[in-house]
Design a protein around this motif. Structure first.
Motif, PDB file in Angstrom:
ATOM      1  N   GLU A  54     -75.565   0.265 -61.323  1.00  0.00           N
ATOM      2  CA  GLU A  54     -76.327   0.790 -60.190  1.00  0.00           C
ATOM      3  C   GLU A  54     -75.398   1.333 -59.112  1.00  0.00           C
ATOM      4  OE1 GLU A  54     -78.752  -2.422 -58.924  1.00  0.00           O
ATOM      5  OE2 GLU A  54     -80.283  -2.125 -60.476  1.00  0.00           O
ATOM      6  N   ARG A  55     -74.341   0.576 -58.816  1.00  0.00           N
ATOM      7  CA  ARG A  55     -73.390   1.041 -57.811  1.00  0.00           C
ATOM      8  C   ARG A  55     -72.727   2.354 -58.259  1.00  0.00           C
ATOM      9  NH1 ARG A  55     -71.484  -2.982 -54.131  1.00  0.00           N
ATOM     10  NH2 ARG A  55     -72.507  -4.990 -54.446  1.00  0.00           N
ATOM     11  N   SER A  62     -72.178   7.943 -57.619  1.00  0.00           N
ATOM     12  CA  SER A  62     -72.164   9.277 -58.211  1.00  0.00           C
ATOM     13  C   SER A  62     -73.135  10.210 -57.495  1.00  0.00           C
ATOM     14  CB  SER A  62     -72.531   9.183 -59.699  1.00  0.00           C
ATOM     15  OG  SER A  62     -72.571  10.463 -60.291  1.00  0.00           O
ATOM     16  N   ASP A  63     -74.302   9.685 -57.142  1.00  0.00           N
ATOM     17  CA  ASP A  63     -75.270  10.501 -56.412  1.00  0.00           C
ATOM     18  C   ASP A  63     -74.735  10.889 -55.038  1.00  0.00           C
ATOM     19  OD1 ASP A  63     -76.979  10.334 -58.545  1.00  0.00           O
ATOM     20  OD2 ASP A  63     -78.174   8.690 -57.708  1.00  0.00           O
ATOM     21  N   LEU A  64     -74.126   9.914 -54.347  1.00  0.00           N
ATOM     22  CA  LEU A  64     -73.569  10.224 -53.036  1.00  0.00           C
ATOM     23  C   LEU A  64     -72.477  11.284 -53.134  1.00  0.00           C
ATOM     24  CD1 LEU A  64     -73.343   6.686 -51.367  1.00  0.00           C
ATOM     25  CD2 LEU A  64     -74.939   8.530 -50.802  1.00  0.00           C
ATOM     26  N   HIS A  65     -71.644  11.142 -54.176  1.00  0.00           N
ATOM     27  CA  HIS A  65     -70.532  12.080 -54.326  1.00  0.00           C
ATOM     28  C   HIS A  65     -71.006  13.455 -54.787  1.00  0.00           C
ATOM     29  CE1 HIS A  65     -67.055  13.956 -56.326  1.00  0.00           C
ATOM     30  NE2 HIS A  65     -66.343  13.373 -55.357  1.00  0.00           N
ATOM     31  N   ASP A  66     -71.920  13.440 -55.756  1.00  0.00           N
ATOM     32  CA  ASP A  66     -72.312  14.708 -56.357  1.00  0.00           C
ATOM     33  C   ASP A  66     -73.412  15.419 -55.565  1.00  0.00           C
ATOM     34  OD1 ASP A  66     -70.515  14.109 -58.323  1.00  0.00           O
ATOM     35  OD2 ASP A  66     -72.027  13.331 -59.719  1.00  0.00           O
ATOM     36  N   GLU A  67     -74.255  14.654 -54.889  1.00  0.00           N
ATOM     37  CA  GLU A  67     -75.378  15.268 -54.182  1.00  0.00           C
ATOM     38  C   GLU A  67     -75.111  15.390 -52.683  1.00  0.00           C
ATOM     39  OE1 GLU A  67     -77.838  16.605 -55.692  1.00  0.00           O
ATOM     40  OE2 GLU A  67     -77.349  15.871 -57.706  1.00  0.00           O
TER      41      GLU A  67
END
Length: 477
Positions: free
Chosen positions: A266-267, A272-277
């Motif tokens: 989950e982390r 990944s979402d924070l970095h990619d989005e």
């Protein structure tokens, strides 16, 4: 090994009496000895009572026989000497009687002679009998007086008194022989009882040791099955309990490891979402702000100034958001993990500490560490160093922090040592270290906090290399 728990203050042992402090074997032996002593005392009282009755009966019978013998002897001597019996001749005819003492007295009460008792030549037996025993057994049988008549007048007396020394000596001899036999039998019984109790109580001592092993988490400990049926049932239940606890621990370890992996996944996904989005969005905002700032230079000065102020404020907010995003990424999961060697990631973490705390000195030593490890292992090592170093800076008032990481015997061994004030005695670790301990426990690792020399704190941690190996280690315990 479970999460670290500080050593608790030992509870004072409750005050117990002398009897309660003794072992069960000692109590049983003392009880048996006490019962035997009471039985011996009762037997002695019975022996003395029976001996007194027997002595009294024997003395009475002996006095009657001796009195008749003396009377017949006096009459016979008087008839054979023409009615003139000599007092001096009487002892020769009335000697050899048991349990009586015969004394011949004249009319003035002077003892003319004393007739010897039967067995007088065999030694004085009174010396063999203790005085207390003789005093308990001896009875007063009375005295008989037989007059000696010579020529129709009384010329003396024969005094017959009971003498219990022979009877007392016989009773003492029988009693002492019986006492020696009883003592030997009791010693043999006590010796056999001591050995039997030792054999019976040995499983209880083994059970106590086993419970101590369970208390410290050694659930693999098993008890040998004793030959006593009741104790064998207890040993079987203990072994079944150990098996159940060991299985429960293995299940918990598998569950904890699964929870750790789920949390890490989950982390990783959130990071990944924070970095990619979020990262590209923030980059786009900054690019647009820079474009607006360039366009502001083409408008009239007053409007351009106001637009510049607004874009500057927005740029500051954007910087804070980007900084927050980087911190969140670092807390959730360093993006470099899994992409660069572990030693390089740890080096970047130490460099980050040095950049934020330039007044502190950090020493990093990495030995025999491979470039890649399972994701959960690398993240655990990273978090351990992060939490231990943060505690040393925040709570330990340390100036120097030494970090060591090496691979040995199928596990990564990590030490974080500082020269600060150290932990207060009996102080519990904080939530951060407790969480690290739970994570290590879930992976089959261990940790402990010890005092550093000469001052400071040393945190030692180890984590098995590979989740499967960790689970094998947990299941084997």
């Amino acid at each position: 090994m479970s999460a670290f728990v500080p050593e608790a203050e030992p509870e004072p042992e409750p005050v117990r009496g002398f009897w309660q402090r003794r072992s069960l074997r000692w109590q049983v032996m003392v009880a048996v000895i006490a019962i035997n002593l009471c039985a011996a005392l009762a037997a002695l009282l019975v022996v003395i009572a029976n001996a007194r009755r027997a002595t009294e009966a024997e003395m009475t019978a002996s006095l009657v026989v001796a009195e008749r013998l003396v009377e017949e002897t006096v009459q016979r001597l008087a008839g054979s000497h023409g009615g003139e019996a000599s007092l001096a001749q009487l002892p020769l005819h009335i000697s050899g009687l048991r349990h009586v003492r015969i004394a011949v007295e004249d009319m003035q009460g002077r003892i003319v002679d004393i007739a010897p008792e039967a067995g007088d030549g065999g030694g004085d037996r009174d010396e063999e009998v203790p005085g207390w025993f003789a005093a308990l057994v001896t009875v007063d049988a009375g005295i008989r007086d037989v007059p000696v008549v010579e020529g129709g007048r009384v010329v003396g007396h024969v005094r017959v008194s009971g003498e219990a020394s022979d009877e007392v000596a016989e009773v003492w001899s029988d009693t002492s022989d019986l006492a020696v036999l009883a003592l030997g039998v009791n010693i043999a019984i006590l010796g056999a009882l001591y050995l039997v109790l030792g054999r019976l109580l040995r499983p209880l001592r083994t059970l106590s040791v086993g419970l101590s092993e369970l208390e410290v988490g050694h659930f693999e400990h098993r008890l040998p099955r004793p030959h006593v049926r009741e104790l064998a049932a207890i040993a079987d239940r203990f072994n079944a309990l150990g098996t159940a606890l060991n299985a429960a621990r293995a299940d918990n370890a598998r569950l904890n490891e699964r929870v750790i992996h789920v949390q890490d996944d989950e982390r990783r996904q959130i990071a990944s979402d924070l970095h990619d989005e979020l990262g590209p969005c923030l980059f786009g905002l900054r690019a647009n702000l820079e474009s607006v700032e360039r366009l502001a230079g083409r408008v009239e000065p007053d409007l351009g100034r106001r637009i510049g102020e607004r874009t500057g404020t927005m740029a500051e907010i954007l910087d804070r958001v980007q900084g927050l995003n980087r911190r969140l990424l670092r807390q959730l999961r360093p993006m470099a993990l899994g992409h660069v060697p572990l030693a390089a990631v740890i080096g970047d973490l130490v460099a980050d500490f040095e950049g934020h705390s330039p007044e502190h000195r950090f020493h990093l030593a990495v030995e025999d560490v491979a470039e890649r490890y399972p994701d959960s292992v690398e993240l655990t090592v990273y978090r351990c160093i992060q939490e231990a170093a943060t505690n040393a800076l925040r709570h330990g008032d340390a100036r120097n922090i030494a970090i060591g990481l090496r691979a040995a015997d199928g596990e990564l061994r990590l030490t974080v040592e500082d020269d600060g004030v150290g932990m207060a005695p009996r102080a519990a670790p904080g939530l951060g270290l407790t969480g690290i301990g739970e994570r290590l426990s879930a992976l089959g690792g261990s940790w402990r906090i010890v005092a550093a020399e000469p001052t400071g704190t040393r945190v030692e941690m180890s984590v098995p290399i590979g989740g499967d190996q960790a689970m094998d280690k947990v299941a084997a315990q």
